[in-house]
Design an enzyme around this catalytic site. Structure first.
Site, short mmCIF file in Angstrom:
data_model
loop_
_atom_site.label_atom_id
_atom_site.label_comp_id
_atom_site.label_asym_id
_atom_site.label_seq_id
_atom_site.Cartn_x
_atom_site.Cartn_y
_atom_site.Cartn_z
N ALA A 9 1.26 -1.55 0.47
CA ALA A 9 -0.03 -0.27 0.37
C ALA A 9 1.00 0.94 -0.15
O ALA A 9 0.78 2.47 0.75
CB ALA A 9 -0.86 -0.63 1.13
N SER A 11 3.22 4.17 -2.39
CA SER A 11 2.56 5.19 -3.69
C SER A 11 1.99 4.76 -5.26
O SER A 11 0.36 4.37 -5.16
CB SER A 11 3.98 5.59 -4.37
OG SER A 11 4.65 5.99 -3.44
N LEU A 12 1.87 4.06 -5.79
CA LEU A 12 1.67 3.24 -6.41
C LEU A 12 0.44 2.58 -6.21
O LEU A 12 -0.31 2.21 -7.32
CB LEU A 12 2.56 2.06 -7.85
CG LEU A 12 2.40 2.41 -9.58
CD1 LEU A 12 1.92 3.92 -9.71
CD2 LEU A 12 3.60 2.10 -10.20
N GLY A 13 0.98 0.97 -5.62
CA GLY A 13 0.13 0.33 -5.43
C GLY A 13 -1.92 1.20 -4.44
O GLY A 13 -2.95 0.77 -4.18
N ARG A 36 1.54 -2.88 11.16
CA ARG A 36 0.83 -1.31 10.11
C ARG A 36 -0.01 -2.21 9.62
O ARG A 36 -1.18 -0.66 9.68
CB ARG A 36 1.55 -2.01 8.91
CG ARG A 36 2.79 -2.05 9.10
CD ARG A 36 3.90 -0.90 7.99
NE ARG A 36 5.24 -0.67 8.38
CZ ARG A 36 5.98 -1.08 7.49
NH1 ARG A 36 5.63 -1.20 6.15
NH2 ARG A 36 7.60 -1.01 7.66
N ASN A 104 9.46 -1.61 -11.78
CA ASN A 104 10.21 -1.60 -12.51
C ASN A 104 11.62 -1.62 -12.65
O ASN A 104 11.40 -3.34 -11.89
CB ASN A 104 10.63 0.47 -11.62
CG ASN A 104 11.47 0.97 -13.20
OD1 ASN A 104 11.18 0.58 -14.62
ND2 ASN A 104 11.94 2.75 -12.86
N ARG A 132 3.77 8.80 -1.89
CA ARG A 132 3.76 9.11 -0.28
C ARG A 132 4.01 10.37 0.69
O ARG A 132 5.16 10.43 -0.18
CB ARG A 132 4.10 7.55 0.53
CG ARG A 132 2.84 6.36 0.22
CD ARG A 132 3.70 5.24 0.79
NE ARG A 132 4.89 5.29 0.89
CZ ARG A 132 5.40 4.20 1.40
NH1 ARG A 132 4.96 3.57 2.34
NH2 ARG A 132 6.78 3.36 1.07
N LYS A 188 12.15 1.19 -20.72
CA LYS A 188 12.30 2.00 -20.48
C LYS A 188 13.61 1.68 -19.13
O LYS A 188 14.49 2.49 -18.35
CB LYS A 188 11.05 1.67 -19.14
CG LYS A 188 10.96 2.29 -17.57
CD LYS A 188 9.67 3.52 -17.64
CE LYS A 188 9.93 4.08 -16.89
NZ LYS A 188 9.72 3.31 -15.22
N ASN A 206 16.86 16.28 -14.24
CA ASN A 206 17.26 15.14 -14.95
C ASN A 206 18.08 16.69 -15.81
O ASN A 206 18.81 16.14 -16.94
CB ASN A 206 16.20 14.73 -15.87
CG ASN A 206 15.60 13.88 -14.71
OD1 ASN A 206 16.35 13.63 -14.30
ND2 ASN A 206 14.40 13.33 -15.46
P1 NAD Z 1 6.79 2.14 -2.42
O1 NAD Z 1 8.13 2.11 -1.54
O2 NAD Z 1 5.96 3.59 -1.70
O3 NAD Z 1 5.82 1.46 -2.22
C1 NAD Z 1 6.28 0.00 -1.64
C2 NAD Z 1 5.38 -0.47 -0.45
O4 NAD Z 1 5.42 -2.04 -0.59
C3 NAD Z 1 5.70 0.16 0.97
O5 NAD Z 1 4.64 0.84 1.51
C4 NAD Z 1 6.43 -1.25 1.38
O6 NAD Z 1 5.84 -1.69 2.71
C5 NAD Z 1 5.17 -2.46 0.65
N1 NAD Z 1 6.21 -4.01 0.87
C6 NAD Z 1 7.18 -4.62 0.68
N2 NAD Z 1 7.09 -5.37 1.00
C7 NAD Z 1 5.58 -6.33 1.68
C8 NAD Z 1 5.44 -7.39 2.49
N3 NAD Z 1 6.03 -8.14 2.23
N4 NAD Z 1 4.58 -6.91 2.41
C9 NAD Z 1 3.29 -6.46 2.70
N5 NAD Z 1 4.14 -5.22 1.88
C10 NAD Z 1 4.90 -5.36 1.50
O7 NAD Z 1 7.63 1.68 -4.46
P2 NAD Z 1 5.86 2.27 -5.01
O8 NAD Z 1 6.98 3.84 -5.84
O9 NAD Z 1 4.21 2.19 -5.16
O10 NAD Z 1 7.63 1.67 -6.43
C11 NAD Z 1 6.87 -0.10 -6.58
C12 NAD Z 1 7.12 -0.25 -7.52
O11 NAD Z 1 6.57 0.17 -8.83
C13 NAD Z 1 8.33 0.25 -8.12
O12 NAD Z 1 9.54 -1.30 -8.75
C14 NAD Z 1 8.97 1.60 -8.06
O13 NAD Z 1 9.91 1.31 -9.97
C15 NAD Z 1 7.91 0.88 -9.68
N6 NAD Z 1 6.90 2.23 -10.05
C16 NAD Z 1 6.69 3.30 -8.82
C17 NAD Z 1 6.35 4.20 -9.57
C18 NAD Z 1 6.21 5.86 -8.67
O14 NAD Z 1 6.21 6.86 -9.17
N7 NAD Z 1 6.51 5.59 -7.34
C19 NAD Z 1 6.09 4.80 -11.31
C20 NAD Z 1 6.48 3.89 -11.90
C21 NAD Z 1 6.92 3.15 -11.54
O1 KPL Z 2 11.59 7.20 -15.15
C1 KPL Z 2 12.03 7.84 -14.84
C2 KPL Z 2 12.95 7.81 -13.42
O2 KPL Z 2 13.11 9.41 -12.66
O3 KPL Z 2 13.33 6.99 -12.61
C3 KPL Z 2 12.56 8.73 -15.79
C4 KPL Z 2 12.10 10.26 -15.49
C5 KPL Z 2 12.57 8.27 -17.29
C6 KPL Z 2 14.39 9.31 -16.01
O4 KPL Z 2 15.24 7.88 -15.95
#
Ligand code: NAD
Ligand code: KPL
Length: 309
Positions: A9, A11-13, A36, A104, A132, A188, A206
């Site tokens: 739960a 950022s993306l979740g 939690r 990612n 977050r 990507k 960047n």
């Molecule tokens: P985040 O750290 O905000 O969230 C991940 C969550 O997973 C945390 O709350 C963590 O406590 C939880 N978690 C980890 N292991 C766990 C477990 N065993 N049980 C329960 N919860 C668990 O990460 P995010 O930014 O949401 O990124 C997630 C993926 O998405 C990454 O690979 C990231 O690169 C990719 N991504 C993120 C974004 C973005 O804008 N945040 C954009 C594109 C891709």
């Molecule tokens: O995806 C990105 C990141 O910051 O992780 C961009 C903006 C493409 C830079 O690599």
């Protein structure tokens, strides 16, 4: 209709959970542990901040050890947590369960698929942005939708999109089915390898990479060579121009890796540059600039007490 179990739960979740839930779809969050879960219940749910407006979503939540069967799982943790997280849930997965992998980079998808061979793994590559707000790791239930984008979903070798994509449509989650998701993930990964480590090492946004054109060009050359050697020629097409376009288009932003390092968080380097160089080694090709970049980045991370993988 299958329940969307969402592990992570963060950022993306959180962004996915709030949009699915407000569209009336069944959603359950899976949080790490009872502590939690108790904090989450005190908060009363997840808050999504979108265009400056906050809305509370009291989505039901549980811990991994609950015995409710899982038919559809959105795995929304970081790449380095994915394999362990799915292993913990394996006993709850129904035969043929669908797992959508939001991680990612590359490498974690293979590791997850090997852990749960009877599940259907759907890979995703997203350009959406969320973070977050407020309290440190684990204690913030407030997610800010920071950047509109697109999520490509796909299963290698599968051209037909699953019917549940309609649920994403209903939830207003911008998406597309890709019949070559590995090309999207590789592209990507290459963009992230050409930009993110340099922003950390040069301590810049960047756009600051415009001051390092030869370094960027050299990395793009080696990344293109690697993509061709991996059979990902399409992902190599116009890579350098695309990297320059992203640098210009996101000039004012700090890369995700820059932000991780600045906040003292572990990076996903092992699934980006680390993965690229492991593939190069497997294929027997030398990429001295990327190798040097990894070495410098590891030294930088180690000096700050951060994991180097
Ligand atoms: P985040 O750290 O905000 O969230 C991940 C969550 O997973 C945390 O709350 C963590 O406590 C939880 N978690 C980890 N292991 C766990 C477990 N065993 N049980 C329960 N919860 C668990 O990460 P995010 O930014 O949401 O990124 C997630 C993926 O998405 C990454 O690979 C990231 O690169 C990719 N991504 C993120 C974004 C973005 O804008 N945040 C954009 C594109 C891709
Ligand atoms: O995806 C990105 C990141 O910051 O992780 C961009 C903006 C493409 C830079 O690599």
């Amino acid at each position: 209709m299958s329940t969307w179990h969402i592990l992570g739960a963060g950022s993306l979740g959180g962004l996915w959970a709030a949009r699915l839930s407000r569209a009336g779809l069944p959603v359950r969050l899976i949080l790490r542990d009872q502590a939690r879960l108790a904090q989450y219940r005190v908060a009363g749910g997840l808050t999504l901040v979108e265009d400056g407006l906050a809305s509370l979503h009291p989505i039901p939540a549980e811990v991994p050890s609950t015995d409710i069967p899982i038919r559809r799982l959105l795995l929304a943790c970081k790449a380095y947590d994915a394999e362990e997280a799915v292993a913990e849930l394996a006993p709850r997965l129904t035969p043929g369960a669908e797992i959508i992998l939001l991680q990612n980079g590359l490498g974690s998808q293979e590791a997850v698929a090997a852990r749960v061979p009877r599940a259907q793994c759907i890979f995703a590559s997203s350009t959406e942005g969320a973070f977050r707000e407020g309290a440190p790791e684990g204690n913030s239930w407030r997610v800010v939708y920071a950047g509109r984008g697109q999520t490509w979903l796909g299963t290698p070798g599968e051209r037909r999109a699953p019917e549940w994509l309609e649920e994403l449509q209903r939830a207003g989650i911008p998406h597309d089915w890709s019949d070559d998701i590995l090309a999207k993930l590789w592209r990507k990964l290459a963009l992230n390898c050409a930009i993110n480590p340099l922003t950390v090492l040069h301590d810049c946004r960047n756009g600051g990479l415009r001051d390092w054109p030869a370094e960027v060009a050299g990395l793009c050359e080696e990344l293109s060579e690697l993509l061709h050697a991996c059979g990902q020629g399409a992902a190599a097409s116009d890579l350098h121009q695309d990297v320059l376009r992203v640098i210009d288009g996101t000039a004012a932003n700090f890369s995700s890796m820059y932000q991780d390092v600045a906040c003292g968080r572990r990076t996903e380097i092992g699934y980006l540059l680390g993965y690229a160089l492991r593939e190069a080694q497997r294929l027997g090709i030398e990429l001295p600039r990327l190798q040097d970049l990894l070495q410098r980045l590891r030294e930088h991370l180690a000096a700050r007490g951060l994991p180097v993988d």
